[in-house]
Scaffold this motif. Structure first.
Motif, short mmCIF file in Angstrom:
data_model
loop_
_atom_site.label_atom_id
_atom_site.label_comp_id
_atom_site.label_asym_id
_atom_site.label_seq_id
_atom_site.Cartn_x
_atom_site.Cartn_y
_atom_site.Cartn_z
N SER A 110 0.89 -1.20 0.06
CA SER A 110 0.00 0.04 -0.21
C SER A 110 0.82 1.18 0.17
CB SER A 110 -0.84 0.03 1.26
OG SER A 110 -1.82 -1.18 1.30
N GLY A 111 1.85 1.50 0.64
CA GLY A 111 3.01 2.56 0.73
C GLY A 111 3.53 2.61 -0.77
N PHE A 112 3.96 1.60 -1.18
CA PHE A 112 4.65 1.75 -2.71
C PHE A 112 3.38 2.31 -3.84
CE2 PHE A 112 7.92 -1.37 -1.69
CZ PHE A 112 8.96 -0.48 -2.12
N ILE A 113 2.13 2.00 -3.60
CA ILE A 113 1.25 2.56 -4.34
C ILE A 113 0.77 3.79 -4.08
CG2 ILE A 113 -1.19 1.85 -5.11
CD1 ILE A 113 -0.74 -0.86 -4.90
N ALA A 114 0.69 3.96 -2.86
CA ALA A 114 0.17 5.39 -2.35
C ALA A 114 1.27 6.68 -2.62
CB ALA A 114 -0.10 5.56 -1.18
N THR A 284 -2.94 2.88 -14.09
CA THR A 284 -4.11 3.85 -13.70
C THR A 284 -5.34 2.90 -13.17
OG1 THR A 284 -4.95 4.02 -15.79
CG2 THR A 284 -3.41 5.67 -15.10
N MET A 285 -6.29 3.20 -12.79
CA MET A 285 -7.54 2.25 -12.31
C MET A 285 -8.36 2.02 -13.62
SD MET A 285 -9.10 0.96 -9.95
CE MET A 285 -8.57 1.79 -8.22
N GLU A 286 -8.03 2.87 -14.61
CA GLU A 286 -8.74 2.45 -15.72
C GLU A 286 -8.31 1.24 -16.40
OE1 GLU A 286 -8.12 5.56 -14.90
OE2 GLU A 286 -10.01 6.44 -14.69
N THR A 287 -6.69 1.22 -16.41
CA THR A 287 -5.83 0.42 -16.81
C THR A 287 -6.00 -1.12 -16.04
OG1 THR A 287 -4.29 1.83 -17.56
CG2 THR A 287 -3.51 -0.16 -17.34
N PHE A 594 -6.86 -12.06 -13.20
CA PHE A 594 -6.64 -11.53 -14.38
C PHE A 594 -5.65 -10.28 -14.14
CE2 PHE A 594 -11.05 -13.27 -16.04
CZ PHE A 594 -10.35 -14.21 -16.61
N THR A 595 -5.87 -9.75 -13.21
CA THR A 595 -5.09 -8.55 -12.79
C THR A 595 -3.51 -8.99 -12.39
OG1 THR A 595 -7.22 -7.33 -12.08
CG2 THR A 595 -4.58 -6.62 -11.53
#
Length: 744
Positions: A110-114, A284-287, A594-595
């Motif tokens: 979560s830290g890397f993503i944020a 991105t969230m869309e991706t 899938f993700t």
């Protein structure tokens, strides 16, 4: 509170037992007391099948508490349903350590993503011809020795860095000593058809904090390009290693059953996205949403709705009865019938749909014969994957292969003929292996009598039902108390049965059949007609939709539309009961899987496998090149597809095979290469529980019916079956394409 199913062991006296969780029973007693204080409740519940009152609830709770007290001193028996919170000693400490480690992993991810910004592609345009080369200036800031990822959109032909013949139109992207060469198709340019390719450059020297990419072409016609770029972290060279670590982490969680497989897939996808973020490639969230195969999820959701409504008619019970009658109560004729039907139907229909329809029938049939459904279901899904390999539309990898090679002169019939002949041989050998593996019929049967198994199974379902009820309103509290009371009485009945050592009476075929005919019958003929018509139309459309160009709906749309039709025709008023039967955990697992696979693909894991295969084949002598190529492709594909999703793997391998076949120095035909890929990718799905979509769907439905299939249980039979069938496929490929030379 979650309950873990465990097998009961015999005590010193030789009697199996069950211990009721005292914490749960006390809560039931308190809940019953609360209900009696609030109102004078007495009604007949059609769901439970008998009348309850306040006195009944209190009496049942007292019986349950007394049963707990009697069992607390018995050290010979294990809990059949043991509360996960009732752990002591080193098991509790290990569990707390597991929770702490996983939570720390989540916090780090979560830290890397944020802390990393999303990577949004900003597209720029340039035009180039042979008289006007251009230079792309990519700012890299103060980064030392950065890695630059360049994405280009243009009318490219298939294949990257392939050998170029004289007269072909090519474009070269050069940075330092690295040249990225692409073949252009001017016909696609006039038609407005473009595709996207990407390449990573190592920028060792930056001029004015910028890397300069030189672009030239041999085309006299000006060609427009779109490009975007991103500057990656220096340690991007190790991204394949990071991808392998994430994949191993997921399998450790699943194999050791540290968490549910759905949660393991979610954790794996989170870790993979965190790695991308740490490397400066946070999607991105869309991706992320675009990575999810919505077509597959829609197919599963729609078919689950249809099957749930169809089951209300009693059709699956009736099919189980007819199968029992056809097999005359014998085990192996029944298994043969199920495996044959599964394989044949899967050759023409998507094997996920086949398993969705067959699994409920198989479970009901195994309960009739007192067989362990898990072993029969594993055999059934293995042959579904084998049968799906037989045609070009039976399995998703075959569909992908057909779409990619149809322009190369390989037709639907070419693939189907080559695959079907091999699959017939593979199915025969696979059935022989299954007979040897299940040579002891007792291995397939339950150790306890049908009555005991039915009681255990019913207790599990009632407990699961009680957990789904959130006691918010007074009515919900009453309903939960009734269900807990029903569970307590069933546990009491099971205890008495075990202590009396009641054994199942051995009945002959005719008496059993008469008893089943009274019990299993069509309950709603009108619903059966409606459901049957809708299901027939859906199956027909699933089969012919790819052959009708004017039909602009995919398999997902067909399944969802069929579900909506049936919901209206069946006049479903209690929609929640239908939605409860949808395997939401399975759908979430597929979305996470899938993700995960797309993220691993972005990290270069799948492309790395393809590049390694290509490099090995190129260094083999010409006389044995085809033999080595077929063996490597089929075995690497089988092993890879056992542990990663075969759909992205197949998609990544097709350009590699096209490149190998188009290289004039290698002299390799395309047809045997794609046949080897089809055999490996499809048969490899039998290796593990998450190797194929049908495996996961089957396990999810079985778990919903109280017969969970663990990773290890599937692996014990699935992986050896995969090795045997792939070995037969290898022999078939060598005989047909090397010895005989059937390459057209």
């Amino acid at each position: 509170m979650s309950f873990i199913r465990r097998s009961a062991r015999s005590s010193d006296s030789g009697v199996g037992g069950i211990r009721v969780n005292p914490n749960r029973q006390k809560s039931s007693s308190n809940l019953a007391a609360q209900v009696s204080q609030e109102s004078c409740f007495s009604e007949s519940s059609p769901l439970l099948g008998f009348t309850f009152s306040n006195e009944t609830l209190e009496e049942g709770s007292k019986k349950s508490d007394k049963l707990d007290a009697d069992y607390d001193g018995d050290d010979g028996d294990d809990d059949v349903f043991e509360s996960s919170v009732k752990q002591t000693g080193w098991k509790s400490r290990l569990n707390q350590l597991k929770i702490a480690l996983i939570f720390v992993l989540i916090l780090v991810c979560s830290g890397f993503i944020a802390t990393q910004a999303e990577l949004e592609d900003k597209w720029h345009q340039f035009v180039v011809n042979k008289d006007n080369p251009t230079v792309l200036e990519i700012p890299v800031g103060n980064t030392k020795a950065p890695i630059v990822k360049l994405q280009i959109q243009a009318p490219f032909s298939s294949g990257i860095n392939q050998s170029v013949s004289e007269g072909d139109t090519v474009v070269n992207f050069k940075l330092n000593n690295d040249t990225f060469k692409l073949d252009l198709n001017l016909t696609l340019l006039h038609g407005g058809i473009i595709s996207m390719e990407s390449h990573q450059f190592a920028c060792h020297k930056a001029d004015n904090n910028s890397c300069l990419v030189h672009v030239d072409t041999n085309s006299s016609v000006p060609i427009p390009f779109l490009y975007s770029y991103s500057v990656l972290a220096n340690n991007v060279d190790h991204e394949i290693v990071y991808a392998l670590i994430v994949l191993i982490l997921v399998y450790v969680l699943i194999v050791l059953e540290l968490v549910h497989r759905t949660l393991a897939a979610l954790l794996g996808s989170l870790a993979a996205v965190a790695v991308l973020s740490a490397l400066g490639q946070r999607p991105t969230m869309e991706t992320l949403v675009s990575w999810i195969d919505m077509e597959t999820l829609a197919l599963l959701f729609g078919m689950m709705i249809i099957v749930a409504i169809f089951a209300e008619s009693g059709f699956f019970d009736y099919c189980a009865l007819k199968a029992y009658q056809l097999a005359k109560g014998q085990v192996w004729p029944l298994i043969t019938l199920l495996c044959l039907f599964s394989a044949v139907v899967s050759a023409f229909l998507d094997n996920v749909t086949t398993i969705l329809l067959l699994t409920p029938v198989t479970i009901r049939l195994c309960e009739v014969l007192n067989l362990d459904p898990r072993r029969i279901l594993v055999a059934e899904v293995l042959f579904s994957n084998i049968g799906g390999t037989a045609t070009a539309i039976g399995d998703p990898p075959n569909v992908i292969i057909l779409g990619a090679v149809s322009k190369q002169g390989i037709s639907f019939s070419d693939l189907t003929v080559h695959l079907t002949i091999g699959i017939i041989l593979i199915a025969v050998v696979g059935y022989g292996f299954l007979r040897i593996y299940y040579r002891k019929v007792e291995f397939l049967k339950n150790e306890e009598s049908p009555e005991i198994m039915e009681l255990r199974h019913e207790i599990g379902l009632w407990k699961k039902a009680s957990l789904r009820i959130s006691a918010v309103t007074r009515e919900e509290s009453v309903m939960k108390a009734l269900i807990l009371q029903k569970t307590a009485e069933l546990e009491n009945a099971l205890s008495r049965s075990l202590h009396k050592r009641r054994k199942a009476e051995k009945k002959d075929f005719h008496s059993t059949l008469l008893e089943l005919q009274k019990k299993y019958r069509i309950r709603d003929h009108w619903l059966l007609v409606k459901s049957g018509c809708v299901l027939l139309v859906v199956i027909l459309l699933l089969f012919v939709h790819s052959f009708i160009p004017s039909l602009h709906v995919g398999i997902g749309w067909i399944a969802v539309l069929g579900a909506v039709w049936l919901l209206v025709l069946a006049d479903v008023t209690d929609l929640e009961s239908i939605l409860h039967q949808v395997e939401w955990s399975t759908l979430l697992f597929f979305a996470a899987l899938f993700t995960l696979m797309e993220a691993l693909s972005e990290l270069g894991l799948i492309d790395g496998i393809g590049s390694a295969i290509s490099d090995i084949i190129k260094h083999v002598d010409e006389d044995s090149r085809l033999l080595v190529a077929l063996c490597i492709i089929v075995w690497v594909s089988a092993l890879a597809s056992s542990f990663i999703d075969n759909i992205p793997y197949t998609t990544a391998m097709i350009p590699v095979l096209l490149k190998l076949s188009e290289d004039p120095d290698l002299k390799l035909e395309l047809l045997p290469l794609v046949i080897a890929l089809a055999f490996g990718a499809c048969l490899g799905g039998n290796g593990t529980l998450i190797g194929a979509s049908a495996n996961v769907v089957c396990a999810g439905i079985a778990e919903q019916h109280g017969w969970g299939i663990s990773f290890r249980e599937f692996f014990k039979i699935g992986f050896p079956m995969m090795l045997v069938t792939v070995a037969v496929a290898t022999v078939y490929l060598i005989v047909c394409h090397v010895a005989i030379g059937w390459n057209t």
